[in-house]
Design a protein around this motif. Structure first.
Motif, PDB file in Angstrom:
ATOM      1  N   VAL A  87      42.197  49.347  33.659  1.00 27.75           N
ATOM      2  CA  VAL A  87      41.478  49.617  34.900  1.00 27.75           C
ATOM      3  C   VAL A  87      42.377  49.222  36.068  1.00 27.75           C
ATOM      4  CG1 VAL A  87      39.170  49.326  33.919  1.00 27.75           C
ATOM      5  CG2 VAL A  87      40.408  47.328  34.776  1.00 27.75           C
ATOM      6  N   ASP A  88      42.026  49.696  37.245  1.00 28.13           N
ATOM      7  CA  ASP A  88      42.831  49.390  38.425  1.00 28.13           C
ATOM      8  C   ASP A  88      42.751  47.920  38.806  1.00 28.13           C
ATOM      9  OD1 ASP A  88      43.662  52.018  38.682  1.00 28.13           O
ATOM     10  OD2 ASP A  88      42.039  52.553  40.066  1.00 28.13           O
ATOM     11  N   HIS A  89      41.595  47.304  38.538  1.00 28.84           N
ATOM     12  CA  HIS A  89      41.381  45.927  38.970  1.00 28.84           C
ATOM     13  C   HIS A  89      40.717  45.137  37.844  1.00 28.84           C
ATOM     14  CE1 HIS A  89      42.451  47.488  42.826  1.00 28.84           C
ATOM     15  NE2 HIS A  89      41.414  48.293  42.828  1.00 28.84           N
ATOM     16  N   ALA A  90      41.436  44.128  37.354  1.00 30.13           N
ATOM     17  CA  ALA A  90      40.919  43.298  36.263  1.00 30.13           C
ATOM     18  C   ALA A  90      41.060  41.831  36.626  1.00 30.13           C
ATOM     19  CB  ALA A  90      41.674  43.593  34.969  1.00 30.13           C
ATOM     20  N   CYS A  91      40.142  41.031  36.097  1.00 31.25           N
ATOM     21  CA  CYS A  91      40.223  39.578  36.215  1.00 31.25           C
ATOM     22  C   CYS A  91      41.052  39.077  35.030  1.00 31.25           C
ATOM     23  CB  CYS A  91      38.821  38.973  36.205  1.00 31.25           C
ATOM     24  SG  CYS A  91      38.782  37.201  36.587  1.00 31.25           S
ATOM     25  N   ILE A  92      42.114  38.333  35.316  1.00 31.50           N
ATOM     26  CA  ILE A  92      43.049  37.893  34.288  1.00 31.50           C
ATOM     27  C   ILE A  92      42.597  36.555  33.707  1.00 31.50           C
ATOM     28  CG2 ILE A  92      45.445  37.321  33.776  1.00 31.50           C
ATOM     29  CD1 ILE A  92      44.958  40.259  34.564  1.00 31.50           C
ATOM     30  N   ASN A  93      42.516  36.490  32.390  1.00 35.69           N
ATOM     31  CA  ASN A  93      42.092  35.274  31.699  1.00 35.69           C
ATOM     32  C   ASN A  93      42.959  35.140  30.450  1.00 35.69           C
ATOM     33  OD1 ASN A  93      40.743  33.064  30.745  1.00 35.69           O
ATOM     34  ND2 ASN A  93      38.740  34.035  30.598  1.00 35.69           N
ATOM     35  N   VAL A  94      44.026  34.350  30.545  1.00 37.29           N
ATOM     36  CA  VAL A  94      45.003  34.238  29.457  1.00 37.29           C
ATOM     37  C   VAL A  94      44.571  33.177  28.447  1.00 37.29           C
ATOM     38  CG1 VAL A  94      47.428  33.782  28.885  1.00 37.29           C
ATOM     39  CG2 VAL A  94      46.837  34.918  31.035  1.00 37.29           C
TER      40      VAL A  94
END
Length: 390
Positions: A131-138
């Protein structure tokens, strides 16, 4: 003032810069939580970035302190509250990542959730956002260790070093590395969410701070953010040491007084429990870290056993140095020398990062990045720093 409008002056109080032999307390290893270390710290020969031979403390820590609870980062749905984010666009300020904030971003053209309210979450160490905008959670990598060097005898530099985006700041007393601003949503499209103590996990799998976490509630009060960090809060306490060896304190003096005479790096010479010495203070506004460092750091002062992110060492398939991987707005993609590379090209660090990220996670496509920047691949490769340790 907010970091989106802060123009850091690369000048420190003249009296300080002209007196390199000011009292400078050594980093006190006894102040660290001893459980932070994977190995007992040692003293080693090192070379400072100005070429001077010196002695450094070598500190090795794990991916996070054993008793540190991290998160939340990205909320699963609009009904949940996640961590925090310092938004630098319209309506700029520090926010809790919740429905109100995500809907505001949506109104501004950054949609982070589906029609059913599920938030787009990606572990960018392993997956490419779709998607164009994602929340990053590594996801953490429990076997990773980090080794850092601190000069035993801090030395003032001729000019302070601006930290920029994902610059190496120092190490906290709990052994957690400290970095400056995370990449902006505007530059990458994605949001590497910070938890409510101001930290998150690097693509290499190790946790680090982007805030003075033991004084972050002062910042919450100033910004009107409804969040509470589980760490003991003390605005006058020692938080850690910068990579130049100088101490970092909260936003007040030990007696609660407001620090006076702070320079452009938010530091000054004054009395501390460590002695009369130069030291930094946290700011009230986020990010509550020094915007620059006045001292000389050790060369190659940060390395990890991770295979990605800051401090990881990789070699390209063609045998030439491969620049550390910038990965879709996740934490830890700004290698040492990245700001200098952008300056040599006459562009912003965000612009350089955006070009390198255009090919997605993995090894950057330097040919494509160079084309986007309007330069040759050789010109780009020449200014990019090699992997740490090379």
């Amino acid at each position: 003032m907010k970091h989106h409008s802060r123009k850091v002056r690369l000048l420190v109080t003249a009296a300080i810069l002209c007196t390199p032999q000011i009292a400078a307390a050594h980093p006190d290893l006894a102040e660290f939580e001893q459980t932070a270390f994977v190995e007992h710290p040692t003293t080693v020969d090192c070379t400072l970035t100005d070429g001077t031979a010196a002695t450094c403390y070598e500190i090795t820590v794990g991916y996070k302190p054993a008793d540190l609870e991290i998160g939340p980062f990205c909320p699963a749905t609009l009904n949940d509250a996640g961590g925090i984010w310092d938004w630098t666009g319209e309506n700029a300020k520090l926010y809790r990542i919740d429905e109100a904030f995500l809907r505001m971003l949506d109104d501004l053209g950054y949609r982070f959730f589906d029609d059913d309210g599920a938030v787009h979450i990606v572990d960018n160490a392993t997956d490419r956002p779709t998607v164009d905008h994602a929340c990053i959670n590594v996801s953490p990598a429990e076997d990773v260790t980090i080794t850092m060097l601190l000069p035993v005898d801090p030395v003032m530099a001729d000019q302070p070093t601006r930290l920029g985006t994902v610059g190496k700041v120092g190490v906290a007393l709990d052994g957690v590395p400290i970095f400056s601003d995370a990449p902006s949503i505007q530059a990458t499209g994605h949001m590497p969410a910070l938890d409510i103590c101001g930290g998150h996990v690097d693509p290499g799998g190790w946790y680090h701070w982007h805030a003075t976490s033991t004084d972050i509630e002062t910042t919450y009060g100033a910004a009107g953010v409804d969040a509470a960090c589980a760490l003991t809060q003390d605005s006058g306490a020692l938080f850690g040491y910068a990579f130049d060896g100088f101490a970092m304190f909260g936003s007040t003096e030990a007696d609660g007084a407001t620090p006076a005479g702070l320079d452009a790096c938010n530091g000054h010479v004054g009395a501390t429990a460590l002695g009369e010495t130069y030291h930094y203070h946290a700011s009230v506004d986020f990010p509550n870290l020094p915007p620059c460092l006045v001292g000389v750091q050790a060369a190659d002062n940060f390395s990890t056993t991770a295979t990605a992110g800051v401090g990881a060492t990789r070699a390209g398939a063609d045998g030439r140095n491969e620049p550390p991987r910038p990965t879709d707005g996740g934490p830890g993609q700004m290698p040492p020398g990245f700001d200098e590379a952008a300056a040599k090209l006459g562009i912003s660090t965000d612009r350089l990062m955006e070009a390198l990220q255009s090919s997605g996670p993995g090894r950057p496509d330097l040919a494509a990045a160079a084309k986007a920047l309007g330069i040759t691949e050789d010109a780009l490769r020449t200014v990019l720093p090699p992997p740490p340790g090379q």
